[in-house]
Design a protein around this motif. Structure first.
Motif, PDB file in Angstrom:
ATOM      1  N   LEU A  23       5.740 -24.262   8.449  1.00 24.45           N
ATOM      2  CA  LEU A  23       5.371 -22.857   8.676  1.00 24.45           C
ATOM      3  C   LEU A  23       4.273 -22.403   7.734  1.00 24.45           C
ATOM      4  O   LEU A  23       4.188 -22.868   6.601  1.00 24.45           O
ATOM      5  N   GLN A  24       3.469 -21.462   8.193  1.00 19.00           N
ATOM      6  CA  GLN A  24       2.421 -20.880   7.339  1.00 19.00           C
ATOM      7  C   GLN A  24       2.954 -19.686   6.560  1.00 19.00           C
ATOM      8  O   GLN A  24       2.314 -19.205   5.635  1.00 19.00           O
ATOM      9  N   VAL A  25       4.093 -19.167   6.981  1.00 18.35           N
ATOM     10  CA  VAL A  25       4.716 -18.030   6.296  1.00 18.35           C
ATOM     11  C   VAL A  25       6.190 -18.377   6.080  1.00 18.35           C
ATOM     12  O   VAL A  25       6.749 -19.160   6.843  1.00 18.35           O
ATOM     13  N   PRO A  26       6.824 -17.814   5.046  1.00 19.48           N
ATOM     14  CA  PRO A  26       8.222 -18.185   4.807  1.00 19.48           C
ATOM     15  C   PRO A  26       9.144 -17.656   5.895  1.00 19.48           C
ATOM     16  O   PRO A  26       8.832 -16.628   6.518  1.00 19.48           O
ATOM     17  N   PRO A  27      10.285 -18.317   6.135  1.00 19.01           N
ATOM     18  CA  PRO A  27      11.236 -17.785   7.108  1.00 19.01           C
ATOM     19  C   PRO A  27      11.775 -16.436   6.618  1.00 19.01           C
ATOM     20  O   PRO A  27      11.911 -16.240   5.417  1.00 19.01           O
ATOM     21  N   PRO A  28      12.037 -15.507   7.517  1.00 12.89           N
ATOM     22  CA  PRO A  28      12.495 -14.187   7.086  1.00 12.89           C
ATOM     23  C   PRO A  28      13.892 -14.241   6.466  1.00 12.89           C
ATOM     24  O   PRO A  28      14.682 -15.129   6.805  1.00 12.89           O
ATOM     25  N   ALA A  60       7.263 -22.178  19.767  1.00 10.87           N
ATOM     26  CA  ALA A  60       6.571 -23.290  19.104  1.00 10.87           C
ATOM     27  C   ALA A  60       5.508 -23.896  20.014  1.00 10.87           C
ATOM     28  O   ALA A  60       5.711 -24.036  21.219  1.00 10.87           O
ATOM     29  N   ALA A  61       4.371 -24.240  19.405  1.00  7.44           N
ATOM     30  CA  ALA A  61       3.340 -24.987  20.131  1.00  7.44           C
ATOM     31  C   ALA A  61       3.686 -26.464  19.954  1.00  7.44           C
ATOM     32  O   ALA A  61       3.176 -27.133  19.056  1.00  7.44           O
ATOM     33  N   VAL A  62       4.592 -26.925  20.793  1.00  8.25           N
ATOM     34  CA  VAL A  62       5.092 -28.300  20.656  1.00  8.25           C
ATOM     35  C   VAL A  62       4.019 -29.270  21.158  1.00  8.25           C
ATOM     36  O   VAL A  62       3.405 -29.025  22.205  1.00  8.25           O
ATOM     37  N   VAL A 137      -5.885 -17.673  24.417  1.00  6.28           N
ATOM     38  CA  VAL A 137      -6.164 -18.127  23.048  1.00  6.28           C
ATOM     39  C   VAL A 137      -7.651 -18.071  22.690  1.00  6.28           C
ATOM     40  O   VAL A 137      -8.015 -18.293  21.541  1.00  6.28           O
ATOM     41  N   THR A 138      -8.499 -17.778  23.677  1.00  8.10           N
ATOM     42  CA  THR A 138      -9.931 -17.665  23.359  1.00  8.10           C
ATOM     43  C   THR A 138     -10.279 -16.253  22.891  1.00  8.10           C
ATOM     44  O   THR A 138     -11.360 -16.010  22.385  1.00  8.10           O
ATOM     45  N   GLU A 139      -9.348 -15.321  23.081  1.00  8.82           N
ATOM     46  CA  GLU A 139      -9.641 -13.934  22.758  1.00  8.82           C
ATOM     47  C   GLU A 139      -9.538 -13.664  21.252  1.00  8.82           C
ATOM     48  O   GLU A 139      -8.583 -14.118  20.620  1.00  8.82           O
ATOM     49  N   PRO A 140     -10.491 -12.941  20.664  1.00 12.52           N
ATOM     50  CA  PRO A 140     -10.381 -12.665  19.232  1.00 12.52           C
ATOM     51  C   PRO A 140      -9.117 -11.862  18.925  1.00 12.52           C
ATOM     52  O   PRO A 140      -8.758 -10.959  19.681  1.00 12.52           O
ATOM     53  N   PHE A 144      -3.073 -18.114  17.629  1.00 10.25           N
ATOM     54  CA  PHE A 144      -2.661 -18.698  16.345  1.00 10.25           C
ATOM     55  C   PHE A 144      -3.350 -18.005  15.174  1.00 10.25           C
ATOM     56  O   PHE A 144      -4.405 -17.411  15.320  1.00 10.25           O
ATOM     57  N   ASP A 145      -2.744 -18.141  14.020  1.00 10.53           N
ATOM     58  CA  ASP A 145      -3.280 -17.534  12.785  1.00 10.53           C
ATOM     59  C   ASP A 145      -3.376 -16.017  12.937  1.00 10.53           C
ATOM     60  O   ASP A 145      -3.238 -15.477  14.019  1.00 10.53           O
TER      61      ASP A 145
END
Ligand code: CTP
Length: 189
Positions: A23-28, A60-62, A137-140, A144-145
């Protein structure tokens, strides 16, 4: 987005298990985190717990493919000009949950480029999901992120709800509103 959904569900008083890759952020706080590193591990962790859940959200993006062969040692380059990697499909966890049936509500995601309607409806049908959250996903600001997302919700009851650009936390609340509405309706067998 998965972490935002886990936090929002916990905030509503749900008992939440977050099965997640790195993960990029901690679990809540207050959420049971189950870390996994492969599609196979995620499948096993999800399928073990799904029977006792009322709602499963597959954010998830599996990876869709994995190498057929796994090497224990380093592969030397000597004598090779090219290397062809053979890949095989990973288990489709959402589709397996759909086949499992039952009363639990199933939410999937679809990463699309352009109008997502046809692809989202196909996923609803083929994976027997109740709700598909489609992102372009092409839209600003979407996908992701970043802190924001812009998604369109497609439900098994034929609704299409296009949400504006929102924080991921606000998007999560709107997804849960729709999932909660579907939990009150009997699922087709
Ligand atoms: N999913 C899954 N198991 C996989 C692959 C995907 O459970 N092995 C889930 C994802 O978590 C997501 C949905 O299925 O909820 C996405 O479906 P997929 O068919 O992979 O769609 P895309 O990633 O958009 O790819 P494509 O349409 O290009 O196949």
């Amino acid at each position: 987005m998965g972490v935002a959904l886990a936090a929002a569900a916990r905030g509503r008083g749900a008992e939440v298990t977050l099965v997640a890759g790195p993960l990029q952020v901690p679990p809540p706080p207050g959420v049971l985190a189950v870390p996994v590193v492969s599609a196979g591990e995620m499948r096993d962790a999800v399928m073990e717990r799904a029977p006792s859940c009322d709602l499963v959200i597959m954010a998830a993006a599996v990876a869709d493919f994995r190498p057929v062969e796994r090497l224990e040692r380093k592969l030397k380059k000597a004598g090779r000009k090219r290397l062809v990697l053979e890949l095989e499909r990973t288990p489709d966890i959402l589709a397996e949950l759909g086949r499992l049936g039952g009363a639990r509500v199933l939410v999937g995601f679809a990463a699309e480029t352009g109008d997502p309607e046809a692809a989202a409806r196909k996923k609803l049908r083929e994976k027997r999901a109740d709700l598909i959250v489609a992102n372009d996903v092409t839209e600003p600001g979407a996908g992701f992120d970043g802190e924001t997302n812009r998604v369109t919700l497609f439900t098994r009851t034929g609704r299409r709800v296009a949400l504006p650009l929102l924080t991921k936390a606000a998007t999560a609340e709107r997804i849960l509103d729709r999932a909660a509405a579907l939990m009150k309706r009997p699922r087709r067998s």
